[in-house]
Design a protein around this motif. Structure first.
Motif, PDB file in Angstrom:
ATOM      1  N   LYS A 177       0.816  -1.192   0.000  1.00 49.09           N
ATOM      2  CA  LYS A 177       0.000   0.000   0.000  1.00 49.09           C
ATOM      3  C   LYS A 177       0.862   1.259   0.000  1.00 49.09           C
ATOM      4  O   LYS A 177       0.666   2.121  -0.816  1.00 49.09           O
ATOM      5  N   SER A 178       1.803   1.365   0.921  1.00 51.09           N
ATOM      6  CA  SER A 178       2.692   2.523   0.959  1.00 51.09           C
ATOM      7  C   SER A 178       4.083   2.120   0.485  1.00 51.09           C
ATOM      8  O   SER A 178       4.402   0.933   0.378  1.00 51.09           O
ATOM      9  N   GLU A 179       4.901   3.127   0.231  1.00 46.56           N
ATOM     10  CA  GLU A 179       6.288   2.856  -0.144  1.00 46.56           C
ATOM     11  C   GLU A 179       7.025   2.132   0.979  1.00 46.56           C
ATOM     12  O   GLU A 179       7.879   1.294   0.742  1.00 46.56           O
ATOM     13  N   TYR A 180       6.675   2.461   2.219  1.00 45.53           N
ATOM     14  CA  TYR A 180       7.332   1.822   3.364  1.00 45.53           C
ATOM     15  C   TYR A 180       6.921   0.350   3.466  1.00 45.53           C
ATOM     16  O   TYR A 180       7.736  -0.512   3.784  1.00 45.53           O
ATOM     17  N   GLN A 181       5.658   0.068   3.185  1.00 51.11           N
ATOM     18  CA  GLN A 181       5.206  -1.319   3.191  1.00 51.11           C
ATOM     19  C   GLN A 181       5.927  -2.102   2.099  1.00 51.11           C
ATOM     20  O   GLN A 181       6.391  -3.218   2.335  1.00 51.11           O
ATOM     21  N   LYS A 182       6.051  -1.516   0.939  1.00 50.86           N
ATOM     22  CA  LYS A 182       6.777  -2.172  -0.158  1.00 50.86           C
ATOM     23  C   LYS A 182       8.218  -2.451   0.247  1.00 50.86           C
ATOM     24  O   LYS A 182       8.739  -3.541   0.006  1.00 50.86           O
ATOM     25  N   ALA A 183       8.860  -1.460   0.867  1.00 49.45           N
ATOM     26  CA  ALA A 183      10.255  -1.632   1.292  1.00 49.45           C
ATOM     27  C   ALA A 183      10.384  -2.766   2.306  1.00 49.45           C
ATOM     28  O   ALA A 183      11.296  -3.590   2.222  1.00 49.45           O
ATOM     29  N   ALA A 184       9.455  -2.826   3.250  1.00 48.99           N
ATOM     30  CA  ALA A 184       9.485  -3.892   4.258  1.00 48.99           C
ATOM     31  C   ALA A 184       9.310  -5.255   3.617  1.00 48.99           C
ATOM     32  O   ALA A 184      10.016  -6.209   3.956  1.00 48.99           O
ATOM     33  N   LEU A 185       8.388  -5.358   2.687  1.00 48.10           N
ATOM     34  CA  LEU A 185       8.118  -6.652   2.053  1.00 48.10           C
ATOM     35  C   LEU A 185       9.240  -7.067   1.111  1.00 48.10           C
ATOM     36  O   LEU A 185       9.540  -8.259   0.987  1.00 48.10           O
ATOM     37  N   ILE A 186       9.888  -6.110   0.475  1.00 48.10           N
ATOM     38  CA  ILE A 186      11.057  -6.431  -0.353  1.00 48.10           C
ATOM     39  C   ILE A 186      12.188  -6.950   0.522  1.00 48.10           C
ATOM     40  O   ILE A 186      12.844  -7.946   0.189  1.00 48.10           O
ATOM     41  N   SER A 187      12.411  -6.289   1.652  1.00 48.90           N
ATOM     42  CA  SER A 187      13.435  -6.740   2.594  1.00 48.90           C
ATOM     43  C   SER A 187      13.151  -8.170   3.056  1.00 48.90           C
ATOM     44  O   SER A 187      14.044  -9.022   3.093  1.00 48.90           O
ATOM     45  N   PHE A 188      11.897  -8.415   3.399  1.00 50.90           N
ATOM     46  CA  PHE A 188      11.480  -9.740   3.856  1.00 50.90           C
ATOM     47  C   PHE A 188      11.695 -10.788   2.769  1.00 50.90           C
ATOM     48  O   PHE A 188      12.289 -11.840   3.011  1.00 50.90           O
ATOM     49  N   ALA A 189      11.216 -10.490   1.567  1.00 55.34           N
ATOM     50  CA  ALA A 189      11.336 -11.453   0.457  1.00 55.34           C
ATOM     51  C   ALA A 189      12.797 -11.745   0.144  1.00 55.34           C
ATOM     52  O   ALA A 189      13.164 -12.892  -0.124  1.00 55.34           O
ATOM     53  N   TYR A 190      13.622 -10.722   0.186  1.00 60.02           N
ATOM     54  CA  TYR A 190      15.048 -10.915  -0.059  1.00 60.02           C
ATOM     55  C   TYR A 190      15.652 -11.838   0.990  1.00 60.02           C
ATOM     56  O   TYR A 190      16.477 -12.694   0.678  1.00 60.02           O
ATOM     57  N   ASN A 191      15.212 -11.686   2.232  1.00 59.21           N
ATOM     58  CA  ASN A 191      15.770 -12.463   3.337  1.00 59.21           C
ATOM     59  C   ASN A 191      15.307 -13.912   3.328  1.00 59.21           C
ATOM     60  O   ASN A 191      16.101 -14.822   3.565  1.00 59.21           O
ATOM     61  N   VAL A 192      14.021 -14.157   3.086  1.00 51.48           N
ATOM     62  CA  VAL A 192      13.501 -15.534   3.178  1.00 51.48           C
ATOM     63  C   VAL A 192      13.464 -16.239   1.828  1.00 51.48           C
ATOM     64  O   VAL A 192      13.331 -17.457   1.774  1.00 51.48           O
ATOM     65  N   GLY A 193      13.555 -15.480   0.751  1.00 50.06           N
ATOM     66  CA  GLY A 193      13.504 -16.057  -0.584  1.00 50.06           C
ATOM     67  C   GLY A 193      12.086 -16.056  -1.140  1.00 50.06           C
ATOM     68  O   GLY A 193      11.112 -16.194  -0.402  1.00 50.06           O
ATOM     69  N   THR A 194      12.002 -15.902  -2.439  1.00 47.62           N
ATOM     70  CA  THR A 194      10.685 -15.811  -3.075  1.00 47.62           C
ATOM     71  C   THR A 194       9.923 -17.131  -3.045  1.00 47.62           C
ATOM     72  O   THR A 194       8.695 -17.130  -3.021  1.00 47.62           O
ATOM     73  N   THR A 195      10.623 -18.247  -3.007  1.00 42.77           N
ATOM     74  CA  THR A 195       9.938 -19.543  -2.919  1.00 42.77           C
ATOM     75  C   THR A 195       9.200 -19.659  -1.596  1.00 42.77           C
ATOM     76  O   THR A 195       8.036 -20.068  -1.559  1.00 42.77           O
TER      77      THR A 195
END
Length: 93
Positions: free
Chosen positions: A1-19
């Motif tokens: 929804k917000s740029e900050y939410q996107k940043a948090a979710l990108i950080s998360f996805a990078y850390n745990v992997g997209t799979t």
């Protein structure tokens, strides 16, 4: 929804992997439009090899805060400056 939410979710996805992200209830909540639940589910991901890791607890707390829009003012200013700089650079190309 917000740029900050996107940043948090990108950080998360990078850390745990997209799979792992693709199989998560976090993504199901996000896709269902339940953004608050998705942000709260970040704190579920604090284990590595069945051990709760303090570093992951801290990281997920930060990601959750960003996801919910609770970003410190100094970070908001810096983040906005970086976004503006990226936009300016892209416009010059």
């Amino acid at each position: 929804k917000s740029e900050y939410q996107k940043a948090a979710l990108i950080s998360f996805a990078y850390n745990v992997g997209t799979t792992n992200l693709a199989k998560s209830t976090l993504l199901k909540s996000l896709n269902a439009g339940n953004h608050i639940d998705a942000c709260n589910r970040l704190s579920d991901w604090v284990y590595a090899q069945k051990k709760k890791l303090n570093g992951l607890v801290r990281r997920r707390e930060e990601e959750r805060a960003w996801c919910l829009g609770n970003v410190p003012m100094d970070v908001k200013v810096t983040y906005s400056e970086v976004v503006d700089l990226v936009k300016q650079t892209a416009e010059k190309r």
